[in-house]
Design a protein around this motif. Structure first.
Motif, PDB file in Angstrom:
ATOM      1  N   THR A   1     -10.077   5.752   3.004  1.00 43.78           N
ATOM      2  CA  THR A   1     -11.454   5.672   2.500  1.00 43.78           C
ATOM      3  C   THR A   1     -11.485   4.940   1.164  1.00 43.78           C
ATOM      4  OG1 THR A   1     -12.028   7.751   3.598  1.00 43.78           O
ATOM      5  CG2 THR A   1     -13.489   7.024   1.820  1.00 43.78           C
ATOM      6  N   TRP A   2     -10.547   5.266   0.277  1.00 45.77           N
ATOM      7  CA  TRP A   2     -10.485   4.601  -1.027  1.00 45.77           C
ATOM      8  C   TRP A   2     -10.192   3.112  -0.844  1.00 45.77           C
ATOM      9  CZ3 TRP A   2      -7.260   1.661  -3.982  1.00 45.77           C
ATOM     10  CH2 TRP A   2      -7.602   1.518  -5.330  1.00 45.77           C
ATOM     11  N   LEU A   3      -9.226   2.788   0.019  1.00 46.14           N
ATOM     12  CA  LEU A   3      -8.867   1.387   0.244  1.00 46.14           C
ATOM     13  C   LEU A   3     -10.041   0.595   0.830  1.00 46.14           C
ATOM     14  CD1 LEU A   3      -5.263   1.849   1.672  1.00 46.14           C
ATOM     15  CD2 LEU A   3      -5.845   0.740  -0.484  1.00 46.14           C
ATOM     16  N   GLN A   4     -10.809   1.237   1.717  1.00 46.70           N
ATOM     17  CA  GLN A   4     -11.948   0.562   2.349  1.00 46.70           C
ATOM     18  C   GLN A   4     -13.078   0.318   1.352  1.00 46.70           C
ATOM     19  OE1 GLN A   4     -12.844  -0.256   5.659  1.00 46.70           O
ATOM     20  NE2 GLN A   4     -10.887   0.195   6.598  1.00 46.70           N
TER      21      GLN A   4
ATOM     22  N   ILE B   1       0.837  -1.202   0.000  1.00 45.48           N
ATOM     23  CA  ILE B   1       0.000   0.000   0.000  1.00 45.48           C
ATOM     24  C   ILE B   1       0.873   1.253   0.000  1.00 45.48           C
ATOM     25  CG2 ILE B   1      -1.673   1.304   1.374  1.00 45.48           C
ATOM     26  CD1 ILE B   1      -2.864  -1.397   2.222  1.00 45.48           C
ATOM     27  N   ILE B   2       1.942   1.233   0.795  1.00 46.43           N
ATOM     28  CA  ILE B   2       2.858   2.380   0.855  1.00 46.43           C
ATOM     29  C   ILE B   2       3.453   2.664  -0.519  1.00 46.43           C
ATOM     30  CG2 ILE B   2       5.100   3.149   1.763  1.00 46.43           C
ATOM     31  CD1 ILE B   2       4.334   1.606   4.336  1.00 46.43           C
ATOM     32  N   LEU B   3       3.789   1.589  -1.240  1.00 44.95           N
ATOM     33  CA  LEU B   3       4.416   1.732  -2.557  1.00 44.95           C
ATOM     34  C   LEU B   3       3.571   2.593  -3.490  1.00 44.95           C
ATOM     35  CD1 LEU B   3       6.499   0.723  -4.760  1.00 44.95           C
ATOM     36  CD2 LEU B   3       4.825  -1.044  -5.252  1.00 44.95           C
ATOM     37  N   TYR B   4       2.260   2.318  -3.495  1.00 45.38           N
ATOM     38  CA  TYR B   4       1.391   3.009  -4.445  1.00 45.38           C
ATOM     39  C   TYR B   4       0.993   4.404  -3.990  1.00 45.38           C
ATOM     40  CZ  TYR B   4       0.747  -1.340  -7.041  1.00 45.38           C
ATOM     41  OH  TYR B   4       0.949  -2.451  -7.797  1.00 45.38           O
ATOM     42  N   TRP B   5       1.146   4.680  -2.692  1.00 45.73           N
ATOM     43  CA  TRP B   5       0.603   5.922  -2.157  1.00 45.73           C
ATOM     44  C   TRP B   5       1.687   6.919  -1.766  1.00 45.73           C
ATOM     45  CZ3 TRP B   5      -4.539   7.241  -2.168  1.00 45.73           C
ATOM     46  CH2 TRP B   5      -5.420   6.224  -2.539  1.00 45.73           C
ATOM     47  N   LYS B   6       2.790   6.955  -2.508  1.00 44.02           N
ATOM     48  CA  LYS B   6       3.802   7.993  -2.307  1.00 44.02           C
ATOM     49  C   LYS B   6       3.129   9.351  -2.512  1.00 44.02           C
ATOM     50  CE  LYS B   6       7.867   5.760  -1.929  1.00 44.02           C
ATOM     51  NZ  LYS B   6       8.868   5.988  -0.910  1.00 44.02           N
ATOM     52  N   HIS B   7       3.506  10.310  -1.684  1.00 39.76           N
ATOM     53  CA  HIS B   7       2.772  11.579  -1.723  1.00 39.76           C
ATOM     54  C   HIS B   7       3.674  12.775  -1.954  1.00 39.76           C
ATOM     55  CE1 HIS B   7       0.074  14.761  -0.885  1.00 39.76           C
ATOM     56  NE2 HIS B   7       0.369  14.916   0.385  1.00 39.76           N
ATOM     57  N   SER B   8       4.488  13.131  -0.952  1.00 40.93           N
ATOM     58  CA  SER B   8       5.138  14.439  -0.974  1.00 40.93           C
ATOM     59  C   SER B   8       6.239  14.558  -2.023  1.00 40.93           C
ATOM     60  CB  SER B   8       5.701  14.776   0.412  1.00 40.93           C
ATOM     61  OG  SER B   8       6.659  13.828   0.801  1.00 40.93           O
TER      62      SER B   8
ATOM     63  N   LEU C   1      16.224   8.591 -14.933  1.00 42.08           N
ATOM     64  CA  LEU C   1      17.233   8.321 -13.897  1.00 42.08           C
ATOM     65  C   LEU C   1      17.348   6.839 -13.548  1.00 42.08           C
ATOM     66  CD1 LEU C   1      16.377  11.333 -11.570  1.00 42.08           C
ATOM     67  CD2 LEU C   1      18.494  11.043 -12.839  1.00 42.08           C
ATOM     68  N   GLY C   2      16.522   5.999 -14.194  1.00 40.85           N
ATOM     69  CA  GLY C   2      16.611   4.565 -13.962  1.00 40.85           C
ATOM     70  C   GLY C   2      15.919   4.077 -12.720  1.00 40.85           C
ATOM     71  N   VAL C   3      14.899   4.815 -12.261  1.00 42.01           N
ATOM     72  CA  VAL C   3      14.124   4.367 -11.102  1.00 42.01           C
ATOM     73  C   VAL C   3      13.035   3.446 -11.604  1.00 42.01           C
ATOM     74  CG1 VAL C   3      12.641   5.056  -9.178  1.00 42.01           C
ATOM     75  CG2 VAL C   3      14.575   6.486  -9.836  1.00 42.01           C
ATOM     76  N   ASP C   4      12.966   2.237 -11.050  1.00 46.68           N
ATOM     77  CA  ASP C   4      11.947   1.267 -11.473  1.00 46.68           C
ATOM     78  C   ASP C   4      10.579   1.816 -11.166  1.00 46.68           C
ATOM     79  OD1 ASP C   4      13.821  -0.547 -12.302  1.00 46.68           O
ATOM     80  OD2 ASP C   4      13.975  -1.509 -10.335  1.00 46.68           O
ATOM     81  N   SER C   5       9.695   1.731 -12.161  1.00 52.10           N
ATOM     82  CA  SER C   5       8.320   2.192 -11.983  1.00 52.10           C
ATOM     83  C   SER C   5       7.400   1.033 -12.279  1.00 52.10           C
ATOM     84  CB  SER C   5       8.027   3.362 -12.916  1.00 52.10           C
ATOM     85  OG  SER C   5       6.833   3.975 -12.562  1.00 52.10           O
ATOM     86  N   ARG C   6       6.327   0.911 -11.491  1.00 50.98           N
ATOM     87  CA  ARG C   6       5.403  -0.213 -11.648  1.00 50.98           C
ATOM     88  C   ARG C   6       4.544  -0.046 -12.883  1.00 50.98           C
ATOM     89  NH1 ARG C   6       4.704  -3.189  -6.771  1.00 50.98           N
ATOM     90  NH2 ARG C   6       3.096  -4.258  -7.911  1.00 50.98           N
TER      91      ARG C   6
ATOM     92  N   GLY D   1      -4.379   4.120  -9.029  1.00 51.42           N
ATOM     93  CA  GLY D   1      -4.418   4.723 -10.353  1.00 51.42           C
ATOM     94  C   GLY D   1      -4.045   6.196 -10.291  1.00 51.42           C
ATOM     95  N   VAL D   2      -3.653   6.729 -11.426  1.00 57.14           N
ATOM     96  CA  VAL D   2      -3.126   8.099 -11.493  1.00 57.14           C
ATOM     97  C   VAL D   2      -4.152   9.132 -11.043  1.00 57.14           C
ATOM     98  CG1 VAL D   2      -2.245   9.887 -13.052  1.00 57.14           C
ATOM     99  CG2 VAL D   2      -1.482   7.540 -13.313  1.00 57.14           C
ATOM    100  N   PHE D   3      -5.392   9.005 -11.520  1.00 59.17           N
ATOM    101  CA  PHE D   3      -6.382  10.053 -11.258  1.00 59.17           C
ATOM    102  C   PHE D   3      -6.757  10.125  -9.780  1.00 59.17           C
ATOM    103  CE2 PHE D   3      -7.121   9.227 -15.840  1.00 59.17           C
ATOM    104  CZ  PHE D   3      -6.820  10.497 -16.303  1.00 59.17           C
ATOM    105  N   VAL D   4      -6.900   8.972  -9.137  1.00 60.78           N
ATOM    106  CA  VAL D   4      -7.226   8.968  -7.704  1.00 60.78           C
ATOM    107  C   VAL D   4      -6.071   9.568  -6.913  1.00 60.78           C
ATOM    108  CG1 VAL D   4      -7.677   7.493  -5.695  1.00 60.78           C
ATOM    109  CG2 VAL D   4      -8.772   6.991  -7.881  1.00 60.78           C
ATOM    110  N   LEU D   5      -4.844   9.189  -7.285  1.00 58.49           N
ATOM    111  CA  LEU D   5      -3.654   9.707  -6.604  1.00 58.49           C
ATOM    112  C   LEU D   5      -3.565  11.223  -6.742  1.00 58.49           C
ATOM    113  CD1 LEU D   5      -1.265   8.335  -5.093  1.00 58.49           C
ATOM    114  CD2 LEU D   5       0.047   8.550  -7.185  1.00 58.49           C
ATOM    115  N   LEU D   6      -3.781  11.724  -7.961  1.00 60.34           N
ATOM    116  CA  LEU D   6      -3.732  13.169  -8.192  1.00 60.34           C
ATOM    117  C   LEU D   6      -4.851  13.890  -7.443  1.00 60.34           C
ATOM    118  CD1 LEU D   6      -2.929  13.444 -12.017  1.00 60.34           C
ATOM    119  CD2 LEU D   6      -1.380  13.801 -10.120  1.00 60.34           C
ATOM    120  N   ALA D   7      -6.037  13.293  -7.434  1.00 55.82           N
ATOM    121  CA  ALA D   7      -7.171  13.922  -6.742  1.00 55.82           C
ATOM    122  C   ALA D   7      -6.905  14.008  -5.242  1.00 55.82           C
ATOM    123  CB  ALA D   7      -8.452  13.130  -7.012  1.00 55.82           C
ATOM    124  N   CYS D   8      -6.412  12.917  -4.655  1.00 55.75           N
ATOM    125  CA  CYS D   8      -6.129  12.917  -3.209  1.00 55.75           C
ATOM    126  C   CYS D   8      -5.039  13.929  -2.871  1.00 55.75           C
ATOM    127  CB  CYS D   8      -5.702  11.521  -2.754  1.00 55.75           C
ATOM    128  SG  CYS D   8      -7.028  10.310  -2.804  1.00 55.75           S
TER     129      CYS D   8
END
Length: 506
Positions: A400-403, A191-198, A501-506, A413-420
């Protein structure tokens, strides 16, 4: 041998179809055929589930007082072959204890189990790469590698053996659920992986709590690639939204009841005074301060985490807020003169200064070193409400989204992440905006020899007296107008820079 007693008892709590408390487990994720699972689910009655849950509750309620305390759980689970540490038991009680009486009644116990199983099911489905309802050693290796943690197949097999009851060297949903059901799972990495924020979002104010990095990310140097990608994204985002940012500063300082500045009028005034290029005044220093501020904040955050002395890889929310706020205060203190320069450069008239250095020399010569720390106190006070509300709103939206909506994966997904991210940043800015406005006015106030010094309290009183509460929100419109484009641009640039920069992205 210890776990042989646990499975029948724990499985007895669940519906015969094998899904947790009757919640649907789609075909391919529960170890059984879809049609059989569907017909089994139709036989599950609420009263039968309640009876099974009460049976487990009574087995754990050692002293028969209708509530589960830490002692009850220790003894009851021990009798069932499930041995947990006192720390684990405290976490279970804390997670489910809604009325804060230090124990779990039946309703709290049921709620805890249902919420816990939802998280377990999400992680199971995320680990099940082949979508065949079973997890094998290769899937564990791949999933952990995606999270930045490298383990061998032999290590993965050891993890499997601890959960595998039938010796198949694979884990189905029932085995996974039985093993983890009464074991606290905090900060699930998937869950942490997908919800990077700052690291991703830059709205012009770097007051958010920093992201967590795994041990592997720190050891392999991926952390600095994330920070560089975030810094580059911030630079592009701030440059693209700089005209709105300058308009906000002008409205914060010059707008009043007698000088009602609108958005179109403000842009027209800027272009008339200095041409189109004047829209980007103050942007140079605003971009330059990203690198030192981010680096100091990250290093301070890591040191404060060590000082807190937590034994967990990931901090809890209140620890993150404390460490993040202190790190933000240290970073802001270090680069604060650049904040004052940014405000003065944004407000300058055509030909007033030849550049940033000339502006700095001018301030130093005429007003002294103290001028570079004008507005420092409201700026520091603004960190707590901004970072705290931003983090709290983001975590609330995430949970709330996870529940409600997470079914097959924790990936929003991108849109939920951007909205939050947009909503949480906006709420953080709204809460701290009056302090930000007072800070900007104090920064803009040129010191005149012999004139009385403007104080934060005096300025608040003056604004409320002459303009009312509305006066504390001057410039809010262009500030909010830049949030959505800033977040969108920074996300797109961040993702592209990560690939470069060669950072692995899912």
């Amino acid at each position: 041998a210890r776990r042989s007693l646990a499975s029948p008892v724990v499985s007895g709590v669940l519906c015969p179809c094998g899904s947790p408390h009757g919640s649907a487990v789609e075909s391919g994720s529960g170890g059984g055929g879809g049609n059989a699972g569907s017909s089994g689910r139709s036989l599950c009655e609420a009263s039968e589930q309640d009876r099974r849950l009460r049976a487990l509750f009574q087995k754990l309620d050692v002293n028969r007082d209708g509530a589960l305390c830490i002692h009850d759980l220790a003894v009851g689970l021990g009798r069932l072959g499930l041995h947990r540490t006192e720390l684990d038991l405290r976490k279970i009680v804390k997670a489910g204890d809604k009325d804060l009486d230090g124990q779990l009644d039946f309703e709290e116990f049921v709620h805890y189990l249902q919420d816990h199983e939802k998280k377990l099911r999400l992680v199971f489905k995320s680990l099940d790469k082949k979508n065949d309802g079973r997890i094998d050693a290769q899937e564990i290796v791949q999933s952990l590698r995606d999270l930045g943690v490298k383990i061998s197949e032999q290590q993965a097999e050891k993890i499997l053996k601890s959960m595998d009851k039938n010796g198949t060297m694979t884990i189905d949903w029932n085995e996974w659920r039985d093993y983890h059901l009464l074991h606290p799972v905090e900060n699930i990495p998937e869950i942490i992986l997908y919800w990077k924020h700052s690291t991703i979002f830059d709205v012009g104010e770097n007051l958010t709590v920093p992201d967590e990095f795994t041990v592997e990310e720190r050891q392999t140097g991926m952390w600095w690639r994330h920070l560089v990608a975030g810094g580059g994204a911030g630079a592009v985002s701030r440059t693209c939204t700089a005209p709105l940012d300058r308009l906000k500063v002008l409205m914060q300082v010059h707008a009043s009841r007698s000088n009602n500045m609108c958005i179109i009028g403000g842009f027209t005034q800027m272009i008339r005074e200095g041409g189109p290029r004047s829209l980007w005044r103050g942007n140079g220093i605003n971009v330059l301060k990203i690198a030192p501020e981010s680096a100091i904040k990250f290093m301070a955050y890591e040191q404060i985490k060590r000082f807190i002395g937590t034994d967990q890889e990931m901090l809890r929310i209140h620890e993150r807020l404390l460490a993040g706020s202190l790190a933000g205060a240290i970073a802001q203190s270090s680069i604060y003169p650049m904040e004052v320069l940014k405000t003065r450069m944004a407000l300058r008239k055509t030909g007033q200064y030849s550049g940033m250095l000339d502006c700095a020399k001018n301030i130093l010569a005429k007003e002294g070193m103290a001028a570079f720390y004008k507005g420092y106190i409201p700026n520091m006070l603004g960190i707590i409400p901004y970072a705290g509300i931003d983090l709290a709103v983001y975590e609330t939206l995430k949970n709330t989204w996870l529940q409600r909506y997470a079914v097959n994966s924790a990936d929003p997904g991108v849109f939920v992440l951007l909205a939050c991210g947009t909503i949480s940043s906006t709420c953080g800015q709204l809460a701290s905006y009056p302090l930000a406005l007072v800070r900007t006015r104090m920064q803009a106030q040129a010191s005149v020899e012999g004139a009385p010094e403007v104080t934060m309290r005096g300025l608040f009183k003056h604004i409320l007296k002459t303009e009312g509460a509305f006066g504390l929100y001057r410039g809010l419109a262009p500030n909010f107008m830049k949030v959505i484009p800033a977040v969108s641009i920074s996300y797109v640039v961040y993702e592209n820079l990560k690939m470069t920069l060669g950072v692995d992205s899912r």
